[in-house]
Write an enzyme that holds these catalytic residues in place. Sequence first.
Site, PDB file in Angstrom:
ATOM      1  N   ALA A 169      36.734  -3.685  47.125  1.00 18.92           N
ATOM      2  CA  ALA A 169      37.603  -4.078  47.964  1.00 18.92           C
ATOM      3  C   ALA A 169      37.645  -3.288  48.966  1.00 18.92           C
ATOM      4  CB  ALA A 169      38.941  -4.567  47.104  1.00 18.92           C
ATOM      5  N   THR A 170      37.332  -1.450  48.644  1.00 15.70           N
ATOM      6  CA  THR A 170      37.292  -0.476  49.713  1.00 15.70           C
ATOM      7  C   THR A 170      36.274  -0.846  50.664  1.00 15.70           C
ATOM      8  OG1 THR A 170      37.622   1.206  47.789  1.00 15.70           O
ATOM      9  CG2 THR A 170      36.583   1.403  49.354  1.00 15.70           C
ATOM     10  N   GLN A 177      44.372  -5.687  43.889  1.00 12.07           N
ATOM     11  CA  GLN A 177      45.585  -6.159  42.774  1.00 12.07           C
ATOM     12  C   GLN A 177      46.040  -7.597  42.036  1.00 12.07           C
ATOM     13  OE1 GLN A 177      46.350  -3.702  40.031  1.00 12.07           O
ATOM     14  NE2 GLN A 177      45.478  -1.893  41.374  1.00 12.07           N
ATOM     15  N   HIS A 219      37.098  -5.738  39.145  1.00 11.44           N
ATOM     16  CA  HIS A 219      37.670  -5.585  38.177  1.00 11.44           C
ATOM     17  C   HIS A 219      38.947  -5.051  38.029  1.00 11.44           C
ATOM     18  CE1 HIS A 219      38.629  -0.892  39.739  1.00 11.44           C
ATOM     19  NE2 HIS A 219      38.123  -1.638  41.423  1.00 11.44           N
ATOM     20  N   THR A 224      20.844  -6.691  49.059  1.00  6.78           N
ATOM     21  CA  THR A 224      20.531  -7.619  48.035  1.00  6.78           C
ATOM     22  C   THR A 224      21.307  -7.592  47.494  1.00  6.78           C
ATOM     23  OG1 THR A 224      18.371  -6.743  48.472  1.00  6.78           O
ATOM     24  CG2 THR A 224      18.901  -7.792  45.358  1.00  6.78           C
ATOM     25  N   CYS A 232      43.098   6.382  42.440  1.00  4.50           N
ATOM     26  CA  CYS A 232      41.405   6.775  43.278  1.00  4.50           C
ATOM     27  C   CYS A 232      41.997   7.970  43.680  1.00  4.50           C
ATOM     28  CB  CYS A 232      42.450   5.841  44.414  1.00  4.50           C
ATOM     29  SG  CYS A 232      41.183   3.999  43.893  1.00  4.50           S
TER      30      CYS A 232
END
Length: 384
Positions: free
Chosen positions: A75-76, A183, A205, A244, A330
Amino acid sequence: MPVTKPIYLDHQATTPLDPDVLTAMWPYFIEKAGNPSSQGHLYGWEAAAAVKKARETIASAINASPESIIFTSGATEANNLVIKGIAEAYFAKGRHLVTVQTEHAAVLAPCRYLEQHGFEITYLPVQADGLVDLDQLTPALREDTILVSVMAANNEIGVLQPIEKISALCQSRGILCHTDAAQALGKIPLDVQALGVDFMSLTAHKLYGPKGIGGLYRKPQTPPLKLIPQLHGGGQEQNLRSGTLPTPQIVGFAQAVTLAHQSLDTESVRLAGLREKLWQGLEKMGDVIRNGHRTETLPGCLNVSFWGLDGAQLQTAIQGKIALSSGSACSSAKPEPSHVLVALGRTLAECRATLRFGLGRSTTEAEIEQTLEILIKAIQRIRG
């Protein structure tokens, strides 16, 4: 003697990989290890077919078309791709963006980067419950506003923003709308058609999938919504994200989404019940603040500030017994107070004496009871 692991209540930071996800991924590490861009042999065809199927699965989960999903490293990267990519693509139209003070750093940091390059960013405040005030959003929109970015579910306090209303307002003004749903995916229903957003960031994740894989939804239309790539190379992902494709992670992402949606309704009810049990136990101690809206929130997230406590003492007292965060994983290593809690009006002392409980699939009622016992004893000892 075997080491007793602490109770894991940090599911907002990350989740353990589901064994069924690993099983689905494994063949693509070894027997089917082809590059999906290799179209001249069986190995490439197998990988390409797996990526195609995974794209369809993930798209279906959010009621999107497969071609609208762009795979990223998480997502970052998706947030950076849309925020910087829109800024470049619509540079001639305007240089103003709108976001919210409580956004994740993966949105705030690229916005600050743009400020250094001549763009203007409006950071909307939130109400005491963490929700955006739509009456403040309306006057913030200008003729040169090119993007509004508001996260679907907050990573620290779990608050669910009214994305459908925000996107409708943006659409009425001809402004693009993006939401960071890292989230939210797999925890609450997400329907991009109903939400009306132009872009949505996703990750694996947070829902028991592999780390290092995520995606960006881009609303399909003709002509396509302009977006300038931030990674240049082989032109993969519609020339929007070169590199890739990691077939095992993509397959794992899809399997994690499938499993999450199979039990989404029942798991949401179960987690919400455990969350309320935890809160009721903490509330009985008194001198506690529940941060964020009571009902418009993720089912497994609870953020609590403890009045009159030394935050460092509290963390030390539970270390090795409960694994959780004081804020975003984070940024929790930084000495600064949580920008989310500051936006809610919490004092520096309250910010430091705050815990974020992230409940997940492995969380049991017995663990909640044990957590309460550990916390109550620790807090009474510190206060005493």
